[in-house]
Design a protein around this motif. Structure first.
Motif, short mmCIF file in Angstrom:
data_model
loop_
_atom_site.label_atom_id
_atom_site.label_comp_id
_atom_site.label_asym_id
_atom_site.label_seq_id
_atom_site.Cartn_x
_atom_site.Cartn_y
_atom_site.Cartn_z
N ARG A 177 0.84 -1.24 0.10
CA ARG A 177 -0.09 0.09 0.07
C ARG A 177 0.95 1.20 0.09
N GLU A 178 1.87 1.22 0.92
CA GLU A 178 2.76 2.32 0.75
C GLU A 178 3.68 2.55 -0.61
N TRP A 179 4.07 1.66 -1.25
CA TRP A 179 4.51 1.74 -2.48
C TRP A 179 3.62 2.29 -3.61
N SER A 180 2.53 1.85 -3.49
CA SER A 180 1.44 2.16 -4.44
C SER A 180 1.16 3.66 -4.67
N ARG A 181 1.90 4.40 -3.58
CA ARG A 181 1.82 5.87 -3.73
C ARG A 181 2.84 6.36 -4.49
N PHE A 182 3.95 5.45 -4.92
CA PHE A 182 5.08 5.75 -5.58
C PHE A 182 5.34 4.90 -6.86
N ARG A 183 4.15 4.83 -7.63
CA ARG A 183 4.00 3.78 -8.71
C ARG A 183 4.85 4.27 -9.93
N GLY A 184 4.87 5.48 -10.10
CA GLY A 184 5.83 5.82 -11.11
C GLY A 184 7.40 5.83 -10.94
N ASN A 185 7.81 5.64 -9.86
CA ASN A 185 9.17 5.36 -9.56
C ASN A 185 9.80 4.25 -10.16
N PRO A 186 10.70 4.22 -11.02
CA PRO A 186 11.28 2.89 -11.67
C PRO A 186 11.70 2.08 -10.68
N VAL A 187 12.16 2.27 -9.43
CA VAL A 187 12.64 1.35 -8.65
C VAL A 187 11.66 0.63 -8.04
N VAL A 188 10.59 1.31 -7.55
CA VAL A 188 9.42 0.69 -7.37
C VAL A 188 8.66 -0.26 -8.17
N ARG A 189 8.64 -0.07 -9.52
CA ARG A 189 7.98 -0.77 -10.50
C ARG A 189 8.87 -1.98 -10.67
N GLY A 190 10.27 -1.96 -10.52
CA GLY A 190 11.13 -3.20 -10.59
C GLY A 190 10.93 -4.36 -9.45
N LEU A 191 10.21 -3.66 -8.47
CA LEU A 191 10.12 -4.68 -7.45
C LEU A 191 8.79 -5.03 -7.08
N ARG A 192 7.96 -4.50 -7.78
CA ARG A 192 6.30 -4.78 -7.87
C ARG A 192 6.00 -6.44 -8.12
N PRO A 193 6.94 -7.01 -9.04
CA PRO A 193 6.54 -8.34 -9.34
C PRO A 193 7.10 -9.29 -7.94
N ALA A 194 8.19 -8.98 -7.65
CA ALA A 194 8.66 -9.71 -6.28
C ALA A 194 7.80 -9.59 -5.25
N LEU A 195 7.15 -8.43 -4.96
CA LEU A 195 6.10 -8.19 -3.90
C LEU A 195 5.02 -8.87 -4.11
N ALA A 196 4.47 -9.05 -5.41
CA ALA A 196 3.29 -9.75 -6.11
C ALA A 196 3.69 -11.28 -5.57
N ASN A 197 4.67 -11.81 -5.64
CA ASN A 197 4.76 -13.13 -5.64
C ASN A 197 4.77 -13.50 -4.15
N VAL A 198 5.11 -12.70 -3.33
CA VAL A 198 5.07 -12.96 -1.87
C VAL A 198 3.74 -12.94 -1.30
N LEU A 199 2.90 -12.04 -1.95
CA LEU A 199 1.72 -11.96 -1.55
C LEU A 199 0.57 -13.11 -2.06
N GLY A 200 1.01 -13.35 -3.30
CA GLY A 200 0.45 -14.54 -4.20
C GLY A 200 0.55 -15.94 -3.26
N ALA A 201 1.74 -15.90 -2.54
CA ALA A 201 1.95 -17.29 -1.78
C ALA A 201 0.93 -17.26 -0.84
N GLY A 202 0.42 -16.38 -0.41
CA GLY A 202 -0.48 -16.27 0.78
C GLY A 202 -1.92 -16.59 0.53
N ARG A 203 -2.19 -16.77 -0.90
CA ARG A 203 -3.67 -16.77 -1.16
C ARG A 203 -3.84 -18.45 -1.08
#
Length: 443
Positions: free
Chosen positions: A417-443
């Motif tokens: 949620r915090e990173w979603s405020r900085f979606r335009g930041n290229p560093v954030v964009r680069g890590l979004r897939p890794a973050l999605a993998n972690v959250l997806g593992a809990g579903r």
């Protein structure tokens, strides 16, 4: 009775609030007084009231919170939903005493955005429990001294090694091994008498307690509470009453992760009223501090932290069996203080404290490094240092995708949620897939 308003928007706001009050949708303590009537305020309106009373513009508030002016304006007008981090930050800045986070929690539950699981009670099991199943056969007619079996100290060392393995293996992998070992030790206790029997039961209880933690890490709250209850039963059969008090601390952790501050505080205080050793009461004081931080009560939080520091400074008796609670932190109270500072909305201070303490975690303690390292990344993101947050989280997210943790995922969701405020930041964009993998593992 006639209401008076200074702006037409205030009239619309009041009408909406009156309707919600009549329907029973609002139950928050913060109130708006006007024209002789006492009406509950929603989050956005209360934030605006606090800001205007402080003589602040949206631009000035934006600098304090790191949220954009436009986003804050939409939150005040009820267009965009608030976040817990914003509530915590503004509570601390305006000295609102937790009022904004209570409004956030009430609206959040009403909207169904983040429902909390119902609180579950630990129920002491009956004849089908672990101890009843293992001790009903014979009641201990043999003697361990005549058999070539490892002493209790060996099982204690084995538990220590299991906990080291639990730092780098998935909970789902650990649980069958731990359960098998706890059953084996309890079966052995059923064939012994005297001090050997009671010692084995106490060690079995420590295995069961760790099973409870692994179950919670695996996202199975029901099994976690059941295992904790069985641990208490085993310990009491072995003459150890301390684990019953520590079980209250463990239950308080469950309620903390469920967002239930009052219940967390109540359970932690109950453990401190007992005759438990200083370590157990110190761990309970830490948990109480976390509950107060969740509720936005900084003064009570700091008092509990001071009490925890005094209690945990007492020497641990090495003959008392396996140490309860984490042994991976050099200064657990300071680490918890950093955690509390973030919940209190003091994210920059939290980041500083957590950074210092994370450097002291042993390299092999991977799960502990991920837990507190991601909390550090969350505090950095909340204070606006998004690129440092990403750099801190990069390696930890990779580890989390391999060794999942249900409790750590709670912070990963906040980080998302915090990173979603900085979606335009290229560093954030680069890590979004890794973050999605972690959250997806809990579903």
């Amino acid at each position: 009775m006639k209401l008076r308003f200074t702006r037409q928007s205030d009239a619309r706001t009041c009408q909406n609030l009156l309707q919600e009050a009549v329907e029973g949708k609002l139950g928050c303590p913060r109130r708006w007084k006007g024209g002789g009537m006492d009406v509950p305020l929603r989050f956005g309106a209360e934030l605006r009231r606090l800001r205007e009373n402080a003589g602040m513009t949206l631009k000035q508030l934006s600098k304090v919170t790191t949220y954009s002016t436009g986003h804050l304006s939409k939150i005040e007008r009820g267009i965009n939903p608030p976040t817990m981090n914003l509530a915590q930050c503004c509570d601390a800045y305006f000295n609102a005493g937790g009022g904004l986070r209570r409004l956030f929690s009430a609206e959040d539950q009403s909207a169904g955005i983040r429902p909390r699981p119902a609180r579950r009670r630990v129920i002491v099991t009956g004849v089908g429990s672990l101890i009843a199943a293992r001790l009903a056969d014979g009641g201990g007619s043999g003697h361990v001294g005549d058999q070539d079996l490892p002493p209790g100290a060996l099982f204690q060392e084995q538990l220590h090694q299991m906990k080291r393995l639990g730092q780098s293996l998935a909970p789902a992998v650990m649980l069958p091994v731990l359960s098998s070992q706890a059953s084996a030790i309890t079966a052995l206790a059923s064939r012994t008498t005297g001090s050997s029997r009671t010692g084995l039961l106490v060690i079995a209880s420590r295995f069961a307690e760790y099973i409870g933690w692994m179950a919670q890490e695996n996202g199975d709250e029901t099994t976690a509470l059941r295992a904790t209850a069985e641990a208490v039963e085993l310990a009491q059969a072995g003459g150890d009453t301390d684990l019953a008090d520590y079980a209250l601390v463990r239950r308080a952790l469950v309620t903390y992760y469920n967002g239930d501050a009052p219940r967390t505080i109540a359970l932690a205080r109950q453990a401190q009223r007992s005759a438990a050793p200083p370590r157990v009461r110190g761990l309970a004081a830490q948990r109480e501090a976390q509950g107060h931080a969740l509720a936005g009560d900084e003064r009570a939080c700091r008092r509990a932290l001071e009490r925890a520091r005094d209690l945990l400074a007492a020497d641990v008796d090495p003959s008392a069996g396996p140490v309860l609670g984490t042994t991976q932190l050099k200064d657990p109270v300071s680490m918890v203080e950093g955690w509390c500072l973030h919940d209190l909305g003091r994210s920059q201070q939290a980041a500083d404290v957590l950074e210092r303490q994370c450097r002291r975690i042993a390299p092999h303690a991977l799960n502990t490094r991920a837990r507190y390292g991601l909390r550090h990344a969350l505090a950095l993101a909340a204070s606006g240092e998004v690129e440092r947050s990403c750099e801190t989280a990069r390696e930890l997210l990779a580890f989390m995708s391999v060794v999942p943790s249900a409790t750590v995922r709670t912070d990963v969701r906040q980080l998302d949620r915090e990173w979603s405020r900085f979606r335009g930041n290229p560093v954030v964009r680069g890590l979004r897939p890794a973050l999605a993998n972690v959250l997806g593992a809990g579903r």
